[in-house]
Design a protein around this motif. Structure first.
Motif, PDB file in Angstrom:
ATOM      1  N   CYS A   1       0.801  -1.228   0.000  1.00 51.59           N
ATOM      2  CA  CYS A   1       0.000   0.000   0.000  1.00 51.59           C
ATOM      3  C   CYS A   1       0.834   1.277   0.000  1.00 51.59           C
ATOM      4  N   LEU A   2       2.043   1.207   0.521  1.00 51.18           N
ATOM      5  CA  LEU A   2       2.873   2.412   0.572  1.00 51.18           C
ATOM      6  C   LEU A   2       3.409   2.769  -0.818  1.00 51.18           C
ATOM      7  N   ILE A   3       3.167   3.985  -1.231  1.00 50.33           N
ATOM      8  CA  ILE A   3       3.698   4.495  -2.499  1.00 50.33           C
ATOM      9  C   ILE A   3       5.069   5.112  -2.260  1.00 50.33           C
ATOM     10  N   SER A   4       5.188   5.837  -1.151  1.00 52.39           N
ATOM     11  CA  SER A   4       6.477   6.448  -0.823  1.00 52.39           C
ATOM     12  C   SER A   4       6.574   6.704   0.671  1.00 52.39           C
ATOM     13  N   ILE A   5       7.802   6.694   1.168  1.00 47.21           N
ATOM     14  CA  ILE A   5       8.114   7.109   2.538  1.00 47.21           C
ATOM     15  C   ILE A   5       9.127   8.227   2.400  1.00 47.21           C
ATOM     16  N   GLY A   6       8.713   9.449   2.644  1.00 43.59           N
ATOM     17  CA  GLY A   6       9.579  10.574   2.343  1.00 43.59           C
ATOM     18  C   GLY A   6       9.817  10.627   0.848  1.00 43.59           C
ATOM     19  N   ASP A   7      11.083  10.754   0.461  1.00 47.63           N
ATOM     20  CA  ASP A   7      11.404  10.807  -0.970  1.00 47.63           C
ATOM     21  C   ASP A   7      11.738   9.438  -1.550  1.00 47.63           C
ATOM     22  N   ASP A   8      11.545   8.389  -0.768  1.00 48.20           N
ATOM     23  CA  ASP A   8      11.865   7.023  -1.203  1.00 48.20           C
ATOM     24  C   ASP A   8      10.621   6.355  -1.804  1.00 48.20           C
ATOM     25  N   THR A   9      10.678   6.041  -3.075  1.00 52.17           N
ATOM     26  CA  THR A   9       9.539   5.405  -3.746  1.00 52.17           C
ATOM     27  C   THR A   9       9.749   3.906  -3.961  1.00 52.17           C
TER      28      THR A   9
ATOM     29  N   LEU B   1      10.538   0.766  10.056  1.00 51.71           N
ATOM     30  CA  LEU B   1       9.745   1.910  10.492  1.00 51.71           C
ATOM     31  C   LEU B   1       9.574   1.891  12.012  1.00 51.71           C
ATOM     32  N   LEU B   2       9.635   3.051  12.634  1.00 52.34           N
ATOM     33  CA  LEU B   2       9.351   3.140  14.060  1.00 52.34           C
ATOM     34  C   LEU B   2       7.919   2.691  14.307  1.00 52.34           C
ATOM     35  N   VAL B   3       7.681   2.026  15.433  1.00 47.91           N
ATOM     36  CA  VAL B   3       6.398   1.360  15.655  1.00 47.91           C
ATOM     37  C   VAL B   3       5.205   2.314  15.632  1.00 47.91           C
ATOM     38  N   GLU B   4       5.386   3.542  16.132  1.00 48.23           N
ATOM     39  CA  GLU B   4       4.254   4.464  16.129  1.00 48.23           C
ATOM     40  C   GLU B   4       3.986   5.016  14.734  1.00 48.23           C
ATOM     41  N   ASP B   5       4.988   5.069  13.880  1.00 48.55           N
ATOM     42  CA  ASP B   5       4.775   5.411  12.476  1.00 48.55           C
ATOM     43  C   ASP B   5       3.983   4.304  11.791  1.00 48.55           C
ATOM     44  N   ARG B   6       4.300   3.056  12.113  1.00 49.45           N
ATOM     45  CA  ARG B   6       3.564   1.918  11.545  1.00 49.45           C
ATOM     46  C   ARG B   6       2.091   1.988  11.950  1.00 49.45           C
ATOM     47  N   LYS B   7       1.840   2.250  13.222  1.00 51.64           N
ATOM     48  CA  LYS B   7       0.454   2.339  13.696  1.00 51.64           C
ATOM     49  C   LYS B   7      -0.288   3.479  13.011  1.00 51.64           C
ATOM     50  N   ALA B   8       0.390   4.609  12.850  1.00 57.19           N
ATOM     51  CA  ALA B   8      -0.233   5.751  12.184  1.00 57.19           C
ATOM     52  C   ALA B   8      -0.598   5.410  10.744  1.00 57.19           C
ATOM     53  N   LEU B   9       0.276   4.672  10.068  1.00 52.31           N
ATOM     54  CA  LEU B   9       0.002   4.272   8.686  1.00 52.31           C
ATOM     55  C   LEU B   9      -1.177   3.303   8.604  1.00 52.31           C
TER      56      LEU B   9
ATOM     57  N   LEU C   1       9.479  17.446   8.689  1.00 52.03           N
ATOM     58  CA  LEU C   1      10.804  17.873   9.140  1.00 52.03           C
ATOM     59  C   LEU C   1      11.930  17.191   8.369  1.00 52.03           C
ATOM     60  N   PHE C   2      11.625  16.055   7.736  1.00 50.02           N
ATOM     61  CA  PHE C   2      12.642  15.303   6.994  1.00 50.02           C
ATOM     62  C   PHE C   2      12.056  14.834   5.664  1.00 50.02           C
ATOM     63  N   THR C   3      12.852  14.908   4.614  1.00 50.84           N
ATOM     64  CA  THR C   3      12.426  14.333   3.329  1.00 50.84           C
ATOM     65  C   THR C   3      12.875  12.882   3.224  1.00 50.84           C
ATOM     66  N   SER C   4      13.838  12.485   4.050  1.00 49.48           N
ATOM     67  CA  SER C   4      14.374  11.123   4.023  1.00 49.48           C
ATOM     68  C   SER C   4      14.117  10.427   5.361  1.00 49.48           C
ATOM     69  N   TYR C   5      13.518   9.233   5.314  1.00 46.61           N
ATOM     70  CA  TYR C   5      13.279   8.473   6.543  1.00 46.61           C
ATOM     71  C   TYR C   5      14.602   8.038   7.159  1.00 46.61           C
ATOM     72  N   GLU C   6      15.548   7.656   6.311  1.00 42.52           N
ATOM     73  CA  GLU C   6      16.861   7.239   6.807  1.00 42.52           C
ATOM     74  C   GLU C   6      17.546   8.379   7.552  1.00 42.52           C
ATOM     75  N   GLU C   7      17.393   9.592   7.039  1.00 38.56           N
ATOM     76  CA  GLU C   7      17.987  10.759   7.693  1.00 38.56           C
ATOM     77  C   GLU C   7      17.384  10.955   9.081  1.00 38.56           C
ATOM     78  N   MET C   8      16.069  10.788   9.187  1.00 42.19           N
ATOM     79  CA  MET C   8      15.397  10.919  10.486  1.00 42.19           C
ATOM     80  C   MET C   8      15.897   9.860  11.452  1.00 42.19           C
ATOM     81  N   LEU C   9      16.009   8.612  10.993  1.00 38.05           N
ATOM     82  CA  LEU C   9      16.493   7.534  11.857  1.00 38.05           C
ATOM     83  C   LEU C   9      17.932   7.788  12.299  1.00 38.05           C
ATOM     84  N   LYS C  10      18.759   8.256  11.386  1.00 37.63           N
ATOM     85  CA  LYS C  10      20.162   8.515  11.703  1.00 37.63           C
ATOM     86  C   LYS C  10      20.280   9.564  12.807  1.00 37.63           C
ATOM     87  N   GLU C  11      19.393  10.542  12.776  1.00 45.89           N
ATOM     88  CA  GLU C  11      19.469  11.632  13.743  1.00 45.89           C
ATOM     89  C   GLU C  11      18.803  11.310  15.074  1.00 45.89           C
TER      90      GLU C  11
END
Length: 298
Positions: A53-61, A71-79, A165-175
């Motif tokens: 179902c996911l088309i994109s996560i941030g800029d990742d298609t 994915l962080l668990v609360e992001d999964r629940k939100a989706l 706040l982030f266009t990249s999910y990996e960038e968010m995780l890294k930070e």
């Protein structure tokens, strides 16, 4: 060749971590995946739903199983919550039946109705998103200190739209995925990981009900500290934090830091059997197939 039976709706939303995602609605295939009579396959069905179902996560298609599980668990629940709402626009209200444990040979089933309002199902984003919302709110209104925020301000902040706040999910995780704090009493620095789908699945597979305790929440996030003896030899060796050895101020500070940092997507309801307040149960809606497919509720 495109199927004449499918016309999937599309939607977008900002996740509690501050990354935007886009997705398409559920299909009958997904209904089968989470109702099959095999616990492992049902569990895998949720991941398969997100991948499909996911088309994109941030800029990742290029959404893969590995990325979905990261994915962080609360992001999964939100989706999952967003997919339910997108796919059931004609059934915004959720009606379901819940069967309580049998008492005295009597079956105890009751019907319930849930309306998905912001008040009843609030979304508290991850700490860095809350901080960004609060900062912007204060700047726009010329409020200099958090101490000057009124109760009305605090309520308004909770109802603000989540910012990207982030266009990249990996960038968010890294930070932000790895968090650190100094325990106030022993002064030891500790680091831990925010809970993601991989770690959550590990616990689901190995954890037994009779081993769940107040330490379970802590151990899920793998808190570690540097071995002081190895540091003397200029070596970094990270050891598991021994919860049983921590003083109360330290273990409370560790848990508080985790809870203050993690997001919370409310997906549970407390159901009561008819008019008997002594018979209650807490139901996590996203673990219920009928939540996604209302016709399964009756």
């Amino acid at each position: 060749m495109a199927s004449i039976f499918q016309s999937r709706k599309e939607g977008t939303s900002v996740l509690p971590s501050g990354v935007q995602a886009s997705y398409r609605s559920l299909t009958g295939k997904h209904q089968e995946q989470i109702t099959i009579n095999d616990e492992d396959k049902r569990r895998a069905g949720i991941d398969n739903i997100l991948v499909d179902c996911l088309i994109s996560i941030g800029d990742d298609t290029e959404v893969t199983l590995k990325k979905v599980q990261a994915l962080l668990v609360e992001d999964r629940k939100a989706l999952l919550f967003a997919l339910r709402q997108l796919s059931n626009q004609e059934n915004k209200e959720f009606r379901f039946e819940y069967e309580f444990p049998t008492q005295g040979g009597k079956k105890m089933k009751d019907a319930y109705k849930v309306n998905f309002t912001k008040d009843d199902f609030p979304v508290t984003p991850y700490k860095w998103v809350r901080t960004a919302i609060e900062k912007k709110y204060m700047e726009e209104r010329g409020i200099e200190s958090e101490k000057d925020l009124t109760d009305t301000d605090k309520t308004a902040i909770l109802n603000e739209e989540l910012p990207v706040l982030f266009t990249s999910y990996e960038e968010m995780l890294k930070e932000h995925k790895m968090q650190e704090l100094e325990l106030p009493e022993c002064k030891v620095r500790v680091k831990y990981q925010l809970l993601d789908g991989v770690r959550e699945l590990e616990f689901i597979k190995t954890l037994k009900k009779d081993t769940i305790s107040s330490h379970t929440y802590l151990s899920q996030r793998k808190p570690k500290y540097l071995d002081p003896e190895k540091l003397k030899a200029e070596k970094e060796v990270w050891l598991d934090v021994p919860f049983g050895e921590l003083g109360i101020p330290d273990i409370e500070a560790l848990r508080k830091h985790m809870k203050d940092t993690e997001a919370n997507v409310e997906t549970t309801v407390v159901v009561q059997y008819k008019d008997n307040p002594a018979i209650q149960a807490q139901v996590d809606l996203v673990s219920t197939p009928a939540f996604f497919f209302p016709s399964l509720a009756v």
